[in-house]
Each structure stands twice: as C-alpha cells, then as structure tokens.
Write an enzyme that holds these catalytic residues in place. Structure first.
Site, PDB file in Angstrom:
ATOM      1  N   SER A   1      -9.786   2.044   2.782  1.00  0.00           N
ATOM      2  CA  SER A   1      -8.875   2.721   1.892  1.00  0.00           C
ATOM      3  C   SER A   1      -7.861   1.825   1.192  1.00  0.00           C
ATOM      4  CB  SER A   1      -8.136   3.806   2.675  1.00  0.00           C
ATOM      5  OG  SER A   1      -7.309   3.225   3.670  1.00  0.00           O
TER       6      SER A   1
ATOM      7  N   LYS B   1       0.852  -1.195   0.000  1.00  0.00           N
ATOM      8  CA  LYS B   1       0.000   0.000   0.000  1.00  0.00           C
ATOM      9  C   LYS B   1       0.885   1.240   0.000  1.00  0.00           C
ATOM     10  CE  LYS B   1      -3.932   2.032   2.539  1.00  0.00           C
ATOM     11  NZ  LYS B   1      -4.850   1.882   3.687  1.00  0.00           N
TER      12      LYS B   1
ATOM     13  N   SER C   1     -10.063  -0.341   6.977  1.00  0.00           N
ATOM     14  CA  SER C   1      -9.463  -0.228   5.640  1.00  0.00           C
ATOM     15  C   SER C   1      -8.785  -1.464   5.078  1.00  0.00           C
ATOM     16  CB  SER C   1      -8.465   0.917   5.617  1.00  0.00           C
ATOM     17  OG  SER C   1      -9.152   2.115   5.371  1.00  0.00           O
TER      18      SER C   1
END
Ligand code: GLN
Length: 448
Positions: A128, A52, A152
């Site tokens: 996210s 990420k 997330s």
C-alpha cells in the site's frame, strides 16, 4: 533541495500521482530558516521527505487515502516518527498516496486516484505504500516513510526499484500511525540507497513511552555496519521462495544475486519454511480481525466525514460508514467481524494465531544456523493497472513472500536486483533476526 523537490513534483506528479497533499509554503519557510542557521549539524539537515498519508502530521491533512478522512485537515499532533524527523531537521514536502487504510497491493484502492509506476505508468507501483515508493523512484523526494503490515513497504520498493525496510516489530514507534493491524504494523524508510535507508532508520528508531509495544533497546549506528564485508555470512534460501508460482525472470535474478554473494565469500544453502504456505490465510484472518476493531473508531462522530442523510444516531453510524469506506475496507471489516464472532473465534482467529506461532518457529529455527534469509520480495515484477483489481484473492497472493516476515515480527528489506525483459525492476528480499537490522543492512549494502 526543497526547490528541486517541488520542481520535480511539478514536472512529473500529474503522471505519477504520488502525492495527495503538498505542504509547500511551510516547507519553503522551514528551508529558509535552516539556510539562516550557522549550526548545520543535524542528521537530516534540510533533506526533503515524503510521509505516507496514514502517519499523522500536525496541522497537515492526513487522509489514509479514504473519503472518510478527506477533510481531516488539522491533526492535533505529530506522529513520533515525524517528531524525530523534525528534530533532525528534515523537511516534510507532503503526504503520500496509498491504498485506503493501507489495505491493498497496487494503490488502486486509493479513494482519490491511483499512483502509477514511474518506470512505466501502465503498471502499478505496488502498495500500500505505492506513493512512498513512487515518489522516491521518480526523484520527487530523497526519502519517504511507509508502513508495512504484510509487505506494504517491501513490495512497492521492489516494484519501483528502490530500497525499502520493514523493521523488527517494536523497533519504530507506531504512535501516530493510523492503525490497520496493530500486531503487524511497522513504519519504515524508503530510499534510493541502503546507506540512506540506514541513516533514516537511525533517526526514527527507538523506545517511545507513547507506544506500549515499543522495544526498549539501544539503537546501533547502522551506518557502521556498511563495511562491504560479507565473508563467512551464512545465507538460508527457503525452497518455498523459489518454488512454482515465482516467475522465471525473478528466480533467475535472485540466483544471480546469490552468485554475487558467493563471489564475495558468503555461502548459501537451501532450507525450508514449511508453514509459509499457510501465511496468507493466517494473515488475512489476523489482519482483518484487528482492522475490524481498529476501524470501529470511524463512526462519523469523532473523526472525519458525517453522513448528511442520517435520520437518527444508529442511522448516522451506518450511513457515515457506508459512504466513508471503500469496497476493500468494507470487505476486510466484514471478514474480521465474522472471524471474531462467537462460535467462529476458535475455528478462525485462534487457529490463525497458532499458525502464526508455527511460522515464527520456522524462522527461529533457521536463524539458529544462518545469519540471513534471502529470496525474492515478490513472485512477479509489477503488474498492469486493472489487471488484478477485480480478483481480491489473486491480489492477496501477491504478498505470499512478504507476509511471513510480518507474522514472525522479524526485519526484512527489499533492494533492487535487476530488471525484467519489459524493463520493470525486480526486488531481492533479505530477512534478518529480531533486532538485527545491522546484519540485514550489511548484506544489502555489500550486494548494492
Ligand atoms: N497487501 C497487504 C494487504 O492488503 C499488505 C498491506 C500492508 O502491508 N499494509 O493487507
């Protein structure tokens, strides 16, 4: 494996948009180097990974999907989790798309381009860590790392039909994770199977002197708990997790999962998490307050882009922040600054912290009697791109079932448990006691 990974990315990523940056040359040369080794003993030898984009990678662009960091091309160090992956010879394929600074539930807050759900590209992948979930679901990498502050990892795992774990707060080092809300943030793995997930967690967990909140505990061999045996497991099902607002298809999939557990010799009972109805409100006060402090470092001096239009120093701070941050990030900074301001602190921030304690106590009480808590990960399957983006409150409410877990600091996993009539995946959430990832994995694996 690295070849296959890039081949797949070339086939699908112009539709999925999971990646923001690829590290192809480096990855290929690392793979060659591994090919030439005689000793192939490492826990993740040659396994392609996506990271990420809020986890720093030495010499590899790290943007947090923000325009502010669009040219942060050369971070000076690797996050501890990345060092640990490298030590076990995993290969970083690239950096994954996300909501800007991890604020969002749909990836539509990426300042580059939104990631799409690989099952149906009209739908969001969740957020996210939407890029992290979509890349695994689309077969672009074998595993990815995400971060979870309020859901997330678990929410996008549910929307994309993969396995995502938010570890106990303190189990995985946050050193090198760009902070959103430091008392809630945790890094965790997204994978296709529970076994893969346990293998990755084994590598990234453990004490780190670079993170003051990192716990000093022995890390068990999680794969040893994947026995398939859940006889006698005591499951608690909070009535609030199957209440109004939870879509009937999701509820039915969860009840079906509970029938499977019963057939395997586990038992379940309804319980209550009475304070969970205040969780979303408390979370947005606490997380935004922490974000307003953490994001103060983005001033146009030390990191990222500096406004070209500034006339003096104060103007430079203002213009750099105005130009660099997106709408949602600004909304959170303003909310957090307000909640922390003198005169309001007791009414908002302090009260939210008290509610947080009540939520943690609710879980502690349940775990005196039960081994795990089970419910849906999200109230609905994935929603359409554009459907909620103009209504932040509806978007925030999507995290109602994941947020209490972050506030309590306990571990939670999302595993696939069926499909909606539209063919979209549904996620089952299994929550455990502090540092009892082993039982969470055992329960998840038995169902899978
Ligand atoms: N969707 C939640 C938020 O916008 C959670 C985000 C996260 O876990 N990073 O804050």
């Amino acid at each position: 494996l690295v070849d296959t990974s890039y081949k797949r990315i070339k086939e699908v990523d112009d539709k999925v948009h999971a990646f923001l940056t690829l590290d192809e040359e480096n990855a290929r040369s690392k793979a060659k180097e591994l090919d030439s080794l005689e000793d192939t003993i490492a826990k993740l030898f040659g396994i392609p990974a996506g990271i990420k984009d809020n986890i720093v990678t030495k010499g590899l662009r790290t943007t947090c999907a923000s325009q502010f960091l669009r040219n942060f091309n050369d971070p000076l160090y690797d996050a501890t989790v990345v060092e640990k992956l490298n030590a076990e010879k995993s290969i970083t394929i690239g950096k994954l798309n996300m909501d800007e600074f991890a604020m969002g539930s749909s990836n539509e807050n990426s300042s580059f381009t939104p990631t799409r759900n690989p099952w149906n590209t009209d739908y969001v992948p969740g957020g996210s860590s939407g890029g992290s979930a979509a890349a695994v679901a689309a077969g672009e990498v074998l595993f990815s790392l995400g971060s979870d502050t309020g859901g997330s990892i678990r929410q996008p795992a549910a929307f994309c039909g993969v396995v995502g774990l938010k570890p106990t707060y303190g189990l995985v080092s946050r050193f090198g994770l760009v902070a959103f809300a430091s008392s809630l943030d945790q890094i965790g793995p997204l994978t296709r199977t529970v076994e893969d997930n346990a293998r990755v967690l084994e590598v990234i967990a453990g004490h780190d002197k670079m993170d003051a909140t990192s716990a000093n505990i022995d890390i068990p061999t999680y794969t040893e708990s994947l026995t398939g045996d859940v006889k006698g497991l005591k499951i608690a099902v909070p009535k609030e997790y199957l209440a109004e607002g939870v879509n009937p298809e999701v509820k039915e999939a969860v009840l079906e999962a509970l029938r499977v557990y019963e057939s395997l010799g586990a038992t379940w009972e309804e319980v209550s998490l009475p304070h969970s109805k205040y969780a979303v409100a408390a979370y947005y006060l606490i997380s935004s307050s922490e974000a307003s402090a953490n994001l103060a470092r983005f001033d146009g001096v030390r990191y990222g882009v500096r406004s070209e239009k500034a006339e003096n120093m104060i103007d430079m701070f203002k213009k750099s922040r105005s130009e660099g941050f997106g709408e949602e990030v600004k909304r959170r900074i303003m909310l957090g600054t307000f909640a922390l301001s003198s005169g309001y602190y007791d009414a908002y921030y302090k009260k939210a912290q008290k509610v947080r304690t009540l939520i943690k106590n609710d879980f502690d009480k349940i775990f005196e009697t039960y081994d795990v808590v089970i419910g849906p990960t999200t109230p609905t399957p994935a929603f359409k791109v554009g459907e909620k983006i103009d209504d932040p409150l509806t978007m925030y409410a999507n995290d109602i079932l994941t947020i209490p877990v972050n506030l309590a600091g306990v571990p939670g996993i999302s595993i696939p448990c069926g499909f909606s009539p539209d063919g979209l995946p549904i996620g089952l959430q299994i929550i455990g006691k502090h540092f009892d990832e082993a039982t969470v994995y055992r329960a998840a694996h038995a169902f899978e």
